[in-house]
Design an enzyme around this catalytic site. Sequence first.
Site, PDB file in Angstrom:
ATOM      1  CB  ALA A  65      -0.876  -0.010   1.239  1.00 55.27           C
ATOM      2  N   GLY A 108       0.618  -5.004   0.905  1.00 57.64           N
ATOM      3  CA  GLY A 108      -0.595  -5.072   0.090  1.00 57.64           C
ATOM      4  C   GLY A 108      -0.345  -5.697  -1.278  1.00 57.64           C
ATOM      5  CD  GLU A 111      -2.215  -7.661   2.944  1.00 56.66           C
ATOM      6  OE1 GLU A 111      -1.863  -6.489   2.657  1.00 56.66           O
ATOM      7  OE2 GLU A 111      -2.828  -7.950   3.969  1.00 56.66           O
ATOM      8  CD  GLU A 131       1.782  -5.574   5.589  1.00 58.41           C
ATOM      9  OE1 GLU A 131       2.591  -6.486   5.874  1.00 58.41           O
ATOM     10  OE2 GLU A 131       0.987  -5.651   4.630  1.00 58.41           O
TER      11      GLU A 131
HETATM   12  N1  CO8 Z   1       4.556   3.247  -0.691  1.00 60.91           N
HETATM   13  C1  CO8 Z   1       4.936   4.424  -1.232  1.00 60.91           C
HETATM   14  N2  CO8 Z   1       6.042   4.563  -1.959  1.00 60.91           N
HETATM   15  C2  CO8 Z   1       6.815   3.493  -2.132  1.00 60.91           C
HETATM   16  C3  CO8 Z   1       6.503   2.251  -1.580  1.00 60.91           C
HETATM   17  C4  CO8 Z   1       5.301   2.138  -0.835  1.00 60.91           C
HETATM   18  N3  CO8 Z   1       4.864   0.982  -0.304  1.00 60.91           N
HETATM   19  N4  CO8 Z   1       7.470   1.356  -1.911  1.00 60.91           N
HETATM   20  C5  CO8 Z   1       8.371   2.043  -2.641  1.00 60.91           C
HETATM   21  N5  CO8 Z   1       7.974   3.329  -2.787  1.00 60.91           N
HETATM   22  C6  CO8 Z   1       8.668   4.409  -3.504  1.00 60.91           C
HETATM   23  C7  CO8 Z   1       9.866   4.911  -2.731  1.00 60.91           C
HETATM   24  O1  CO8 Z   1       9.465   5.832  -1.748  1.00 60.91           O
HETATM   25  C8  CO8 Z   1      10.684   5.508  -3.829  1.00 60.91           C
HETATM   26  O2  CO8 Z   1      10.138   6.753  -4.173  1.00 60.91           O
HETATM   27  P1  CO8 Z   1      11.117   8.056  -4.269  1.00 60.91           P
HETATM   28  O3  CO8 Z   1      12.051   7.710  -5.397  1.00 60.91           O
HETATM   29  O4  CO8 Z   1      10.180   9.151  -4.585  1.00 60.91           O
HETATM   30  O5  CO8 Z   1      11.813   8.141  -2.962  1.00 60.91           O
HETATM   31  C9  CO8 Z   1      10.432   4.576  -5.007  1.00 60.91           C
HETATM   32  O6  CO8 Z   1       9.215   3.890  -4.722  1.00 60.91           O
HETATM   33  C10 CO8 Z   1      11.519   3.541  -5.205  1.00 60.91           C
HETATM   34  O7  CO8 Z   1      11.666   2.869  -3.980  1.00 60.91           O
HETATM   35  P2  CO8 Z   1      13.100   2.656  -3.286  1.00 60.91           P
HETATM   36  O8  CO8 Z   1      14.012   3.789  -3.625  1.00 60.91           O
HETATM   37  O9  CO8 Z   1      12.861   2.405  -1.829  1.00 60.91           O
HETATM   38  O10 CO8 Z   1      13.583   1.344  -4.031  1.00 60.91           O
HETATM   39  P3  CO8 Z   1      14.616   0.244  -3.485  1.00 60.91           P
HETATM   40  O11 CO8 Z   1      14.889  -0.636  -4.630  1.00 60.91           O
HETATM   41  O12 CO8 Z   1      15.754   0.893  -2.772  1.00 60.91           O
HETATM   42  O13 CO8 Z   1      13.789  -0.552  -2.352  1.00 60.91           O
HETATM   43  C11 CO8 Z   1      11.861  -1.758  -1.491  1.00 60.91           C
HETATM   44  C12 CO8 Z   1      12.693  -1.344  -2.739  1.00 60.91           C
HETATM   45  C13 CO8 Z   1      12.677  -2.686  -0.607  1.00 60.91           C
HETATM   46  C14 CO8 Z   1      10.619  -2.458  -1.992  1.00 60.91           C
HETATM   47  C15 CO8 Z   1      11.505  -0.470  -0.689  1.00 60.91           C
HETATM   48  O14 CO8 Z   1      10.967   0.482  -1.583  1.00 60.91           O
HETATM   49  C16 CO8 Z   1      10.490  -0.718   0.393  1.00 60.91           C
HETATM   50  O15 CO8 Z   1      10.836  -1.221   1.445  1.00 60.91           O
HETATM   51  N6  CO8 Z   1       9.214  -0.322   0.161  1.00 60.91           N
HETATM   52  C17 CO8 Z   1       8.169  -0.442   1.159  1.00 60.91           C
HETATM   53  C18 CO8 Z   1       7.704  -1.867   1.314  1.00 60.91           C
HETATM   54  C19 CO8 Z   1       6.642  -1.947   2.391  1.00 60.91           C
HETATM   55  O16 CO8 Z   1       6.869  -1.690   3.553  1.00 60.91           O
HETATM   56  N7  CO8 Z   1       5.414  -2.355   1.983  1.00 60.91           N
HETATM   57  C20 CO8 Z   1       4.300  -2.488   2.891  1.00 60.91           C
HETATM   58  C21 CO8 Z   1       3.490  -1.239   2.890  1.00 60.91           C
HETATM   59  S1  CO8 Z   1       2.190  -1.281   4.092  1.00 60.91           S
HETATM   60  C22 CO8 Z   1       1.003  -2.206   3.364  1.00 60.91           C
HETATM   61  O17 CO8 Z   1       1.122  -2.684   2.273  1.00 60.91           O
HETATM   62  C23 CO8 Z   1      -0.225  -2.402   4.162  1.00 60.91           C
HETATM   63  C24 CO8 Z   1      -1.260  -3.157   3.366  1.00 60.91           C
HETATM   64  C25 CO8 Z   1      -2.524  -3.262   4.155  1.00 60.91           C
HETATM   65  C26 CO8 Z   1      -3.271  -1.984   4.095  1.00 60.91           C
HETATM   66  C27 CO8 Z   1      -4.309  -2.077   3.103  1.00 60.91           C
HETATM   67  C28 CO8 Z   1      -4.755  -0.742   2.710  1.00 60.91           C
HETATM   68  C29 CO8 Z   1      -4.193  -0.387   1.433  1.00 60.91           C
END
Ligand code: CO8
Length: 257
Positions: A65, A108, A111, A131
């Site tokens: 998400a 998400g 999921e 999460e």
């Molecule tokens: N949300 C928003 N932006 C994101 C997300 C995300 N989940 N994942 C990546 N991005 C963005 C980054 O912020 C970045 O943007 P910017 O260049 O503007 O800073 C861009 O995508 C590229 O990401 P990274 O630079 O971080 O790329 P890396 O290759 O270094 O890392 C990862 C990749 C490991 C995937 C890293 O991006 C990461 O850890 N992302 C978050 C993963 C995460 O925690 N996901 C769970 C989110 S919570 C959730 O899903 C809850 C679901 C249940 C709720 C249901 C309601 C929707």
Amino acid sequence: MAYENIIVEIKGRVGVVTLNRPNALNALNRALIGELSQAVVELQNNDAVGCLLITGSDKAFAAGADIKEMADKSFIDAYLGNFAADWHAPTKTRKPVVAAVAGFALGGGCELAMMCDLIIAADTAKFGQPEIKLGVIPGIGGTQRLTRAVGKAKAMDLVLTGRMMDAAEAERSNLVARVVPAAQLMDEAMKVADTIANMSLPSVLAAKEAVDAAFESSLAEGVRFERRIFHALFATEDQKEGMKAFVEKRKPQWKNK
Ligand code: CO8
């Protein structure tokens, strides 16, 4: 409808939806989920489509998400707005949905993949429910679908530590149906979707419904449910055609696709 966060294409009898927010690794925001929900309804209502396929990019199926969109929500926002209650698009169609996953399928994103009927993974795929590292827990079925797929020990491991699982481990754990080399992901996933899409539609819908019933019923109830549907399919033209074609050593010509 014109979409900004997804691409929808009809290839043969397969409705292909590509998540398309490359700058955010396909993070699921309200706009994307709204479009995905709309696309699923459109493809469900399109008689030329027999199977759906949802995919992302080489780098990410979806990295969860959109954290930036939900970071400032309060409990009241989430509770009164019933946040994420309608984020279940792939479950809203009776047609089978294949997920083709390369790269990150996190939170998400994982999921969403698990809401599909089967997952074909590239060898680059990484699954996880991170999460816990954000101070929350999975919110669109992760604790339930992951546990049903991989069992309690592995689900607890992933949900409590937030670690990622690679494609090989995901296949060993029964989360994914097949793992293929990344370069062949779309070809292989399309072959699967195309095969399904060209079966008799009543049988396909019935088969999906019967397998899904296994998750909602006792064994005895599920077996009875299956037998009732099995009996009912003898009322279809396609049962006559399928069995006749076998006897005549030819390919069946389905009446209801
Ligand atoms: N949300 C928003 N932006 C994101 C997300 C995300 N989940 N994942 C990546 N991005 C963005 C980054 O912020 C970045 O943007 P910017 O260049 O503007 O800073 C861009 O995508 C590229 O990401 P990274 O630079 O971080 O790329 P890396 O290759 O270094 O890392 C990862 C990749 C490991 C995937 C890293 O991006 C990461 O850890 N992302 C978050 C993963 C995460 O925690 N996901 C769970 C989110 S919570 C959730 O899903 C809850 C679901 C249940 C709720 C249901 C309601 C929707």
